[in-house]
Design an enzyme around this catalytic site. Structure first.
Site, short mmCIF file in Angstrom:
data_model
loop_
_atom_site.label_atom_id
_atom_site.label_comp_id
_atom_site.label_asym_id
_atom_site.label_seq_id
_atom_site.Cartn_x
_atom_site.Cartn_y
_atom_site.Cartn_z
N SER A 110 -3.92 -6.69 10.26
CA SER A 110 -4.90 -5.66 10.59
C SER A 110 -6.06 -5.75 9.61
O SER A 110 -5.91 -6.27 8.50
CB SER A 110 -4.26 -4.27 10.48
OG SER A 110 -5.23 -3.24 10.49
N TYR A 120 0.30 2.42 6.20
CA TYR A 120 -0.04 1.39 7.19
C TYR A 120 -0.72 0.21 6.51
O TYR A 120 -0.40 -0.96 6.78
CB TYR A 120 -0.95 1.98 8.26
CG TYR A 120 -1.32 1.02 9.36
CD1 TYR A 120 -0.40 0.67 10.34
CD2 TYR A 120 -2.60 0.46 9.43
CE1 TYR A 120 -0.73 -0.21 11.35
CE2 TYR A 120 -2.93 -0.42 10.43
CZ TYR A 120 -1.99 -0.75 11.40
OH TYR A 120 -2.33 -1.63 12.40
#
Length: 254
Positions: A138, A151
């Protein structure tokens, strides 16, 4: 180009969103796709969609955080030419409001889940003479994002594991790369907006879309196309690399 005929591709989280788009595209390119998803019905639906179009697909109910279960599934599959580590969950919060339960939950799925699949797939790839791995990282692995502490931790780990696996298995003919998407328009995004911003859906969607310099969210099919390239023979000289697909987010945001 980008022919996957006779290849067996394992896609985690293949029942929806980016994983589903990858599964559908790989099947169209000739691969037999093995879909691992905690949501058994979603995985089966994707497999049936592939089968209805003349492709080959199988679905497995799978919790990627459970190593014994994952090893058993890979042993039943028997061959893994391609692994796409796509399954993952999100979490919103900074270090102060991320509980240990939240942190462990993200770690178990995003980090340990990817490790478990690598642990199960790499021996098969070594035995068959090689393989290709794509891990879904990501932009959170590259830049600081507000309220994405757990995250970001998990996707930073994915980025680092990609480099480690790529280096360790050069002599085994195993390539390993990662993809770092920015915000992609998936059912998860729609559900998140509906749950947290009831009555403001259109406004929030537009705001989130504009956070990418290109002015919109990505589409799952666009990420799938990049994954296809990295898993094809045409990318045979590429390993140990990360590919942002982010509408300019990392380099063009000021």
């Amino acid at each position: 180009m980008f022919d996957l005929t006779e290849k067996h591709a394992v896609v985690t989280g293949g029942g929806s969103g980016i994983g589903q788009a990858i599964s559908l595209l790989f099947a169209r390119q000739g691969a037999t796709v093995h879909i691992l998803d905690r949501d058994e019905a979603a995985g089966q639906q994707t497999a049936q969609q592939i089968q209805a179009s003349g492709g080959q697909a199988h679905a497995y109910a799978a919790d990627v955080s459970q190593q014994a279960q994952i090893v058993d599934i890979f042993q039943r599959i028997g061959r893994a030419d391609i692994l796409v580590n796509n399954a993952g969950i999100a979490h919103v919060g900074n270090v102060e409001n991320t509980s240990d339960t939240d942190f462990d939950r993200v770690y178990q799925v995003n980090v340990k889940g990817a490790y478990n699949c690598l642990f199960a797939a790499v021996p098969l790839m070594k035995a068959q003479g090689g393989g290709i791995i794509v891990n879904m990282a990501s932009i959170a692995a590259h830049v600081g994002l507000t309220d994405r502490f757990a995250y970001s931790m998990s996707k930073g780990a994915i980025f680092a594991m990609t480099l480690s696996v790529a280096r360790d298995y050069l002599s085994s003919n195993i390539r390993c790369n990662s993809i770092s998407p920015a915000r992609v328009h998936t059912p998860f995004v729609d559900g998140f907006i509906a749950q947290n911003y009831a009555g403001q859906e259109a406004e929030i969607f537009a705001k989130l879309s504009k956070s990418q310099p290109i002015g919109r969210m990505g589409e799952p099919a666009e990420v799938a196309a990049l994954a296809l390239y990295l898993c094809s023979a045409e990318a045979g000289f590429i390993t140990g690399c990360d590919y942002p697909i982010d509408g300019g987010f990392i380099k063009l945001n000021s």
